[in-house]
Design a protein around this motif. Structure first.
Motif, short mmCIF file in Angstrom:
data_model
loop_
_atom_site.label_atom_id
_atom_site.label_comp_id
_atom_site.label_asym_id
_atom_site.label_seq_id
_atom_site.Cartn_x
_atom_site.Cartn_y
_atom_site.Cartn_z
N VAL A 296 -2.91 -14.34 -2.93
CA VAL A 296 -1.50 -14.67 -3.10
C VAL A 296 -1.30 -15.32 -4.47
O VAL A 296 -2.06 -16.23 -4.84
CB VAL A 296 -1.00 -15.62 -1.99
N ASP A 297 -0.29 -14.85 -5.22
CA ASP A 297 0.07 -15.45 -6.51
C ASP A 297 -1.13 -15.44 -7.47
O ASP A 297 -1.66 -16.49 -7.87
CB ASP A 297 0.61 -16.87 -6.35
N VAL A 298 -1.56 -14.24 -7.82
CA VAL A 298 -2.66 -14.04 -8.76
C VAL A 298 -2.13 -13.26 -9.95
O VAL A 298 -1.59 -12.16 -9.79
CB VAL A 298 -3.83 -13.30 -8.07
N GLY A 299 -2.27 -13.81 -11.15
CA GLY A 299 -1.64 -13.24 -12.35
C GLY A 299 -2.37 -12.07 -12.97
O GLY A 299 -1.87 -11.49 -13.94
N GLY A 300 -3.55 -11.71 -12.47
CA GLY A 300 -4.26 -10.53 -12.95
C GLY A 300 -4.51 -9.58 -11.79
O GLY A 300 -3.79 -9.60 -10.78
N TYR B 53 -5.06 -9.24 3.01
CA TYR B 53 -3.63 -9.50 2.85
C TYR B 53 -3.38 -9.87 1.39
O TYR B 53 -4.05 -10.76 0.84
CB TYR B 53 -3.16 -10.63 3.75
N VAL B 54 -2.40 -9.18 0.75
CA VAL B 54 -2.11 -9.41 -0.66
C VAL B 54 -0.60 -9.57 -0.82
O VAL B 54 0.17 -8.73 -0.35
CB VAL B 54 -2.60 -8.24 -1.54
N ARG B 55 -0.20 -10.64 -1.50
CA ARG B 55 1.21 -10.83 -1.85
C ARG B 55 1.32 -11.36 -3.26
O ARG B 55 0.69 -12.36 -3.62
CB ARG B 55 1.89 -11.81 -0.88
N ASN B 56 2.11 -10.69 -4.07
CA ASN B 56 2.35 -11.10 -5.45
C ASN B 56 1.05 -11.23 -6.24
O ASN B 56 0.85 -12.17 -6.99
CB ASN B 56 3.14 -12.42 -5.49
N GLY B 57 0.19 -10.26 -6.03
CA GLY B 57 -1.03 -10.17 -6.83
C GLY B 57 -0.94 -8.96 -7.73
O GLY B 57 0.03 -8.19 -7.70
N ASP C 249 -6.67 -0.38 5.61
CA ASP C 249 -6.29 -1.39 6.60
C ASP C 249 -5.83 -2.71 5.97
O ASP C 249 -5.98 -3.78 6.57
CB ASP C 249 -7.44 -1.65 7.58
N ASN C 250 -5.28 -2.63 4.76
CA ASN C 250 -4.76 -3.82 4.09
C ASN C 250 -3.25 -3.93 4.29
O ASN C 250 -2.57 -2.95 4.57
CB ASN C 250 -5.06 -3.75 2.59
N VAL C 251 -2.72 -5.14 4.11
CA VAL C 251 -1.28 -5.38 4.08
C VAL C 251 -0.93 -5.86 2.67
O VAL C 251 -1.49 -6.85 2.17
CB VAL C 251 -0.86 -6.42 5.12
N PHE C 252 0.00 -5.14 2.03
CA PHE C 252 0.49 -5.51 0.70
C PHE C 252 1.97 -5.84 0.83
O PHE C 252 2.76 -5.01 1.29
CB PHE C 252 0.31 -4.35 -0.28
N GLU C 253 2.35 -7.03 0.41
CA GLU C 253 3.73 -7.47 0.58
C GLU C 253 4.38 -7.75 -0.77
O GLU C 253 3.75 -8.29 -1.68
CB GLU C 253 3.79 -8.73 1.44
N SER C 254 5.64 -7.37 -0.92
CA SER C 254 6.53 -7.76 -2.00
C SER C 254 6.39 -6.90 -3.25
O SER C 254 7.35 -6.29 -3.69
CB SER C 254 6.34 -9.24 -2.35
N GLY C 255 5.23 -6.86 -3.88
CA GLY C 255 5.05 -6.10 -5.11
C GLY C 255 3.97 -6.70 -5.96
O GLY C 255 3.29 -7.66 -5.56
N THR D 7 -0.54 -0.92 4.90
CA THR D 7 0.86 -1.22 5.15
C THR D 7 1.45 -1.91 3.93
O THR D 7 0.89 -2.91 3.45
CB THR D 7 1.00 -2.13 6.39
N PHE D 8 2.56 -1.36 3.42
CA PHE D 8 3.28 -1.96 2.30
C PHE D 8 4.62 -2.47 2.84
O PHE D 8 5.40 -1.69 3.40
CB PHE D 8 3.51 -0.94 1.19
N VAL D 9 4.91 -3.76 2.65
CA VAL D 9 6.08 -4.40 3.24
C VAL D 9 7.04 -4.85 2.14
O VAL D 9 6.64 -5.56 1.21
CB VAL D 9 5.65 -5.62 4.09
N ASN D 10 8.33 -4.41 2.23
CA ASN D 10 9.36 -4.83 1.27
C ASN D 10 8.86 -4.68 -0.16
O ASN D 10 8.92 -5.61 -0.96
CB ASN D 10 9.78 -6.28 1.53
N PHE D 11 8.38 -3.49 -0.49
CA PHE D 11 7.65 -3.32 -1.74
C PHE D 11 8.60 -2.94 -2.87
O PHE D 11 9.24 -1.89 -2.83
CB PHE D 11 6.53 -2.29 -1.59
#
Length: 553
Positions: free
Chosen positions: A168-172, A188-192, A219-225, A248-252
């Motif tokens: 979460v919140d990774v700039g690279g 689980y990945v969000r804003n990476g 089998d990963n979840v990617f959220e937001s972008g 699964t991509f959520v609100n991408f």
């Protein structure tokens, strides 16, 4: 080695040389903190040896997500650029040639460079070094609030697994790896940043014997972008045998998956991929929505199947569900469900420019262009055609004798007067083997756009295309090249200004010898527009059924 609960402030990292079965362990993932925020290097570095385990540790550095630009690539005057993290360098873990590593329940925060990093020797074809990394497993780890990459192998290490981790919140990059046999699963990945596969800066021949970049992303979840890299999952620069499945991509709000075949004099093509079973929700809640796509394929030998791609609510004109680009060959797109995207399936051409004329038969091309510099073990464009362009229009045609994958030069069969900056495109007259079948496309303003050369083996068959709730649809299907329509059901395109089929001449201005057979058109106002009628008449048409269509051929 046991780390009792405590906050350990490090001036420099801890190096473990030649571990032969050592475990470094804290009481849990919270209470033993290794803090290098005022130091430099990796909190722990493993060098050589047989086996090491890290468990239940927390690592803290000195640069968070809010400093991602300062730690990124910086321009300099009069010299090449430099990465900002070189001036304040810290990692959670560095691995160099240790054969087996397990990292379990370890957590990194505020690292300026790659949090979990590997760099070392690797196999080259049939040559195996005495010491190199053979397996790394990251299990139930996390990376949050960091300036640059989360997980990174800057080598061809084998069997790296990132399992059930949180980013979460990774700039690279979330993951960056040129490595072999990688599993990125259950995370689980969000804003990476991008899960980046390949990135091998070499066209060395040994990569044709023992390829690299093999990845399973599942089998990963990617959220937001993504905040870095423009796309969440990308294979490029030499990656092969890539599977992107059941994610699964959520609100991408950015692009989801790309297989990029572009290759230049420093890279081999990325190819041989399967993208299947993903559920991609491209509904964006970003303040400034971006143009984006669920799947983009420009590399050869790809299957895109059984994916759901959609936008909730109104059709989003900024979204393309599936984007394909020549000169990729052997593409199968089937059984996808596409809803409420501006463009459903788009097929497009690739262009390039001459950079150097060697002689009247031989030229070099723009290395960063979209026409691939093919591998040694490929068709090498032998017998392909070059279409020369001027101001976007075709002005001539040549046949390619061969492409030299070492010198990266094209050779023509017949002489041609060429000059630097001449624009061109390429196509195969014998067949690119593109099949689009059994897809369902609805609520899209441009459901199927085939604006490419195509070939005798390019077919769209048994697809279901309906207007649904979309309005202002210019056409259900646009064909501007060699593509046949067989057994499709096209329904509901009843707007007075709409044409169900919009047919156009090919790039050379000729009516393509297409086959339009056994299609069902129902409830359509204008099956063809005026410009399309002579192209329909020039094609092979039989068995088509028109139900409730006001204007039909």
């Amino acid at each position: 080695v046991y780390f009792p609960p405590g906050h350990y402030r490090l001036a420099a990292g801890i190096t473990v040389a030649n571990p032969m079965g050592i475990t470094l362990e804290g009481p849990n993932g919270v209470d033993a903190v290794l803090d290098i925020s005022e130091g430099e290097g990796a909190c722990i570095r493993l060098r050589d040896g047989k086996e090491a385990t890290l468990r239940n540790l927390c690592f803290v550095g000195g640069s968070g997500f809010d400093q991602r630009d300062q730690m990124g690539h910086l321009r300099t005057k009069g010299a090449s650029g430099v990465w900002g993290f070189y001036f304040m360098h810290c990692n959670a873990l560095g691995i160099s040639n240790t054969e087996r590593v397990l990292v379990e329940n370890c957590h990194a925060r505020r690292m300026s460079a790659e949090c979990f990093y590997s760099a070392g020797r690797s196999r080259v074809a049939d040559k195996e070094p005495a010491q190199y990394t053979k397996a790394i497993t990251y299990l139930r780890c996390s990376v949050e609030d960091c300036a640059r990459n989360a997980f990174n192998n800057n080598d061809m290490a084998e069997n790296t697994s990132v399992l059930n981790c949180r980013v979460v919140d990774v700039g690279g990059c979330t993951w960056e790896g040129a490595s072999r046999f990688v599993k990125f699963c259950g995370n689980y990945v969000r804003n990476g940043g991008t899960v980046a596969m390949g990135n091998v800066r070499s066209r060395a021949e040994h990569y044709e014997h023992l390829p690299t970049g093999q990845h399973l992303v599942s089998d990963n979840v990617f959220e937001s972008g993504v905040c870095y890299g423009g796309c969440q999952v990308r294979a490029a620069a030499g990656a092969v045998q890539v599977l992107v499945t059941d994610n699964t991509f959520v609100n991408f709000g950015t692009s989801a998956i790309e297989i990029i075949g572009q290759a230049d004099n420093r890279h081999l093509t990325a190819e041989t991929s399967t993208i299947s079973g993903n559920v991609i929700d491209l509904t964006s809640f970003l303040a400034e929505p971006q143009k984006r796509w669920a799947v983009m394929v420009t590399g050869s030998h790809a299957i895109v199947s059984d994916n759901q791609v959609y936008v909730r609510g109104d059709t989003d004109e900024d979204v393309t569900a599936i984007r394909l680009r020549e000169p990729a060959v052997n593409i199968s797109v089937h059984d996808n469900l596409i809803r409420a995207c501006g463009t459903g399936i788009l097929a497009e051409r690739a262009d390039s420019r001459v950079t150097e004329v060697i002689d009247e038969l031989t030229f070099a091309a723009l290395p960063s262009a979209r026409v691939h510099f093919e591998r040694r073990l490929s068709h090498r464009y032998r017998g392909w055609h070059v279409v020369w362009l001027e101001n976007g229009a075709a002005v001539g045609e040549s046949v390619i004798e061969d492409f030299d994958p070492d010198e990266c030069r094209f050779t023509l069969r017949e002489p041609r007067d060429m000059k630097a900056n001449d624009a061109f495109e390429v196509y195969s007259p014998t067949g690119t083997n593109w099949t689009l079948h059994s897809n369902t496309i609805t609520d899209c303003t441009a459901p199927l756009v085939l604006d490419c050369y195509g070939s005798a083996t390019a077919v769209a068959r048994n697809n279901t295309i309906t207007r649904g709730q979309a309005t202002g649809v210019e056409q259900a299907v646009l064909i501007a090249g060699r593509f046949s329509l067989l057994g499709n059901t096209i329904s509901g395109f009843d707007e007075p200004e709409s044409a169900t089929l919009r047919l156009r001449p090919d790039r050379l201005g000729n009516p393509p010898p297409n086959v339009y057979r056994d299609n069902i058109f129902e409830g359509c106002c204008n099956v063809l527009d005026a410009e399309s009628l002579p192209l329909w008449q020039a094609a092979t048409t039989s068995g088509n059924v028109f139900i409730g269509c006001a204007n039909q051929p």
